[in-house]
Design a protein around this motif. Structure first.
Motif, PDB file in Angstrom:
ATOM      1  N   GLN A 101       0.827  -1.201   0.000  1.00 45.76           N
ATOM      2  CA  GLN A 101       0.000   0.000   0.000  1.00 45.76           C
ATOM      3  C   GLN A 101       0.867   1.259   0.000  1.00 45.76           C
ATOM      4  O   GLN A 101       0.573   2.225  -0.709  1.00 45.76           O
ATOM      5  N   GLU A 102       1.933   1.248   0.780  1.00 43.07           N
ATOM      6  CA  GLU A 102       2.834   2.405   0.826  1.00 43.07           C
ATOM      7  C   GLU A 102       3.504   2.636  -0.527  1.00 43.07           C
ATOM      8  O   GLU A 102       3.663   3.779  -0.971  1.00 43.07           O
ATOM      9  N   ILE A 103       3.884   1.548  -1.183  1.00 42.17           N
ATOM     10  CA  ILE A 103       4.508   1.674  -2.504  1.00 42.17           C
ATOM     11  C   ILE A 103       3.512   2.256  -3.503  1.00 42.17           C
ATOM     12  O   ILE A 103       3.847   3.158  -4.276  1.00 42.17           O
ATOM     13  N   GLN A 104       2.284   1.748  -3.491  1.00 42.55           N
ATOM     14  CA  GLN A 104       1.274   2.234  -4.425  1.00 42.55           C
ATOM     15  C   GLN A 104       0.942   3.705  -4.175  1.00 42.55           C
ATOM     16  O   GLN A 104       0.735   4.472  -5.120  1.00 42.55           O
ATOM     17  N   GLU A 105       0.897   4.104  -2.902  1.00 45.11           N
ATOM     18  CA  GLU A 105       0.618   5.505  -2.596  1.00 45.11           C
ATOM     19  C   GLU A 105       1.746   6.397  -3.082  1.00 45.11           C
ATOM     20  O   GLU A 105       1.505   7.508  -3.578  1.00 45.11           O
ATOM     21  N   ARG A 106       2.989   5.943  -2.949  1.00 41.51           N
ATOM     22  CA  ARG A 106       4.131   6.727  -3.418  1.00 41.51           C
ATOM     23  C   ARG A 106       4.096   6.870  -4.951  1.00 41.51           C
ATOM     24  O   ARG A 106       4.310   7.956  -5.491  1.00 41.51           O
ATOM     25  N   LEU A 107       3.824   5.766  -5.638  1.00 34.58           N
ATOM     26  CA  LEU A 107       3.736   5.816  -7.094  1.00 34.58           C
ATOM     27  C   LEU A 107       2.576   6.696  -7.552  1.00 34.58           C
ATOM     28  O   LEU A 107       2.683   7.416  -8.548  1.00 34.58           O
ATOM     29  N   LYS A 108       1.478   6.646  -6.805  1.00 38.39           N
ATOM     30  CA  LYS A 108       0.322   7.466  -7.145  1.00 38.39           C
ATOM     31  C   LYS A 108       0.674   8.948  -7.113  1.00 38.39           C
ATOM     32  O   LYS A 108       0.248   9.718  -7.973  1.00 38.39           O
ATOM     33  N   GLY A 113      -0.281  14.706 -12.490  1.00 34.83           N
ATOM     34  CA  GLY A 113       0.057  15.465 -13.685  1.00 34.83           C
ATOM     35  C   GLY A 113      -0.013  14.639 -14.957  1.00 34.83           C
ATOM     36  O   GLY A 113       0.069  15.189 -16.054  1.00 34.83           O
ATOM     37  N   TYR A 114      -0.151  13.308 -14.822  1.00 32.06           N
ATOM     38  CA  TYR A 114      -0.308  12.437 -15.981  1.00 32.06           C
ATOM     39  C   TYR A 114      -1.795  12.102 -16.153  1.00 32.06           C
ATOM     40  O   TYR A 114      -2.526  11.990 -15.174  1.00 32.06           O
ATOM     41  N   VAL A 115      -2.209  11.924 -17.402  1.00 32.69           N
ATOM     42  CA  VAL A 115      -3.629  11.714 -17.664  1.00 32.69           C
ATOM     43  C   VAL A 115      -4.114  10.358 -17.157  1.00 32.69           C
ATOM     44  O   VAL A 115      -5.298  10.182 -16.905  1.00 32.69           O
ATOM     45  N   SER A 116      -3.195   9.403 -17.017  1.00 33.02           N
ATOM     46  CA  SER A 116      -3.592   8.084 -16.531  1.00 33.02           C
ATOM     47  C   SER A 116      -2.363   7.347 -15.997  1.00 33.02           C
ATOM     48  O   SER A 116      -1.215   7.751 -16.234  1.00 33.02           O
ATOM     49  N   GLU A 122       4.181   4.487 -19.326  1.00 36.85           N
ATOM     50  CA  GLU A 122       4.687   4.562 -20.703  1.00 36.85           C
ATOM     51  C   GLU A 122       5.750   5.653 -20.831  1.00 36.85           C
ATOM     52  O   GLU A 122       6.780   5.456 -21.479  1.00 36.85           O
ATOM     53  N   GLU A 123       5.496   6.805 -20.191  1.00 38.14           N
ATOM     54  CA  GLU A 123       6.460   7.906 -20.239  1.00 38.14           C
ATOM     55  C   GLU A 123       7.765   7.520 -19.549  1.00 38.14           C
ATOM     56  O   GLU A 123       8.862   7.801 -20.054  1.00 38.14           O
ATOM     57  N   MET A 124       7.686   6.864 -18.404  1.00 38.49           N
ATOM     58  CA  MET A 124       8.892   6.450 -17.695  1.00 38.49           C
ATOM     59  C   MET A 124       9.695   5.437 -18.506  1.00 38.49           C
ATOM     60  O   MET A 124      10.927   5.464 -18.510  1.00 38.49           O
ATOM     61  N   GLN A 125       9.005   4.565 -19.207  1.00 40.15           N
ATOM     62  CA  GLN A 125       9.691   3.572 -20.030  1.00 40.15           C
ATOM     63  C   GLN A 125      10.345   4.230 -21.244  1.00 40.15           C
ATOM     64  O   GLN A 125      11.517   3.977 -21.556  1.00 40.15           O
ATOM     65  N   ARG A 268     -11.767  17.340 -14.423  1.00 37.65           N
ATOM     66  CA  ARG A 268     -11.176  16.546 -13.355  1.00 37.65           C
ATOM     67  C   ARG A 268     -10.700  17.481 -12.244  1.00 37.65           C
ATOM     68  O   ARG A 268     -10.487  18.666 -12.461  1.00 37.65           O
ATOM     69  N   THR A 269     -10.559  16.907 -11.049  1.00 37.55           N
ATOM     70  CA  THR A 269     -10.030  17.639  -9.909  1.00 37.55           C
ATOM     71  C   THR A 269      -8.675  17.060  -9.580  1.00 37.55           C
ATOM     72  O   THR A 269      -8.543  15.852  -9.352  1.00 37.55           O
TER      73      THR A 269
END
Length: 316
Positions: A101-108, A113-116, A122-125, A268-269
């Motif tokens: 959960q902590e990892i997912q929150e950090r990645l989130k 700023g990304y649309v999805s 994809e951008e990181m790759q 979106r917010t």
């Protein structure tokens, strides 16, 4: 700097370091002694002289490539590898664990700023050559390092309340709109296009056919995602857009060069964090401020566990 900008900046810094580490590892692995599997000295020489790249009549050998990587990134890479070993040892000795959960929150947070989510990965790759697994490993390391850094530091509710009050603008939700427009020279033409829209006309097709804006007409009039207070679009256009719901269009809106029909494709917010999540994040930031530079902690832990670099590096 907005929370979104800070999140993106932090992500870029972390990922840049990761690129150096991953790039350097290629060279470092190439420097390891050959395993005793029956290879001869000639085989080893052939390996070193084997071409890694060819351009025209010239080649770049494996050894030249390895030496260049070692010269440019070798020491930094070894330090990063030692850091990870030291933090893993310290986390184990302190009973510190990192949850999924902590990892997912950090990645989130890094995805802000990304649309999805897919657009982020994809951008990181594409830009950094980092896979999902690479990003997860980096997030786990940073979380472990921060947990070690803030051990023994306590932040009370009053400190959190005061910080939020002083930085209130950073935690207000920001409305963003995915806008499109059709620009024309005169009001009567704009009204005619509005009639066509009300009769079921497709906005993108009408933009392609009638819009005078050469930068957007071939893309259905799309302006992309914009903040509700975007300073680069006419105030009259943004004032009208703020009154619309998703899928609605309005006009004619007078602008300096003619008239505009504006269309809201989506809304979106940006800030979707709950008050509890915001307080947790503030508490973490305040604790890290008290903890001091993380670089210093990495260095002290390397010393604690007797880290040494026992190889030489070519001069730059």
């Amino acid at each position: 700097m907005t929370r979104q900008e800070k999140g993106l900046l932090a992500a870029v810094v972390v990922l840049t370091i990761s690129v150096l580490v991953l790039g350097g590892l290629i060279g470092y692995r190439g420097l390891q002694p050959a395993r005793d599997n029956g290879e001869t000295g000639a085989d080893s020489t052939d390996e070193e002289s084997r071409a890694a790249a060819i351009i025209g009549d010239d080649t770049i050998s494996e050894q030249e490539w390895v030496e260049e990587l070692k010269k440019r990134y070798g020491k930094n890479t070894l330090l990063e590898m030692l850091n990870r070993k030291a933090i893993a040892l310290e986390a184990k000795s302190r009973g510190i664990q990192v949850t999924q959960q902590e990892i997912q929150e950090r990645l989130k947070k890094q995805m802000e700023g990304y649309v999805s989510e897919e657009a982020y990965y994809e951008e990181m790759q594409n830009q950094f050559g980092l896979s999902r697994d690479d990003l997860i490993v980096e997030a786990m390391y940073r979380i472990s390092l921060e947990k070690i850094a803030v051990l023994g530091i306590s932040i009370d509710d009053k400190q959190v309340d005061r910080y939020i009050k002083e930085h209130l603008d950073e935690y207000n939700s920001l409305k963003q709109m995915d806008l499109a427009w059709i620009t024309v020279d005169n009001k009567s033409e704009a009204e005619d296009i509005l009639d066509r829209l009300e009769s079921g006309g497709d906005f993108a097709e009408l933009a392609h056919t009638y819009s005078t804006d050469e930068f957007t007409r071939d893309n259905g009039g799309s302006l992309g995602w914009t903040d509700e207070s975007d300073p680069f679009l006419p105030d009259t256009v943004m004032e009208t857009a703020r009154t619309l719901n998703v899928g609605e269009s309005a006009g004619p809106v007078e602008v300096p060069d003619g008239y505009v029909i504006v269309y809201v494709r989506d809304i979106r917010t940006e800030n979707t964090e709950s008050p509890q999540e915001i307080r947790q994040e503030v508490r973490r930031e305040l604790a890290l401020q008290q903890a001091g530079p993380l670089d210093d902690l990495e260095q002290s832990l390397r010393s604690k566990y007797g880290a040494q670099i026992t190889t030489d590096f070519p001069s730059s």
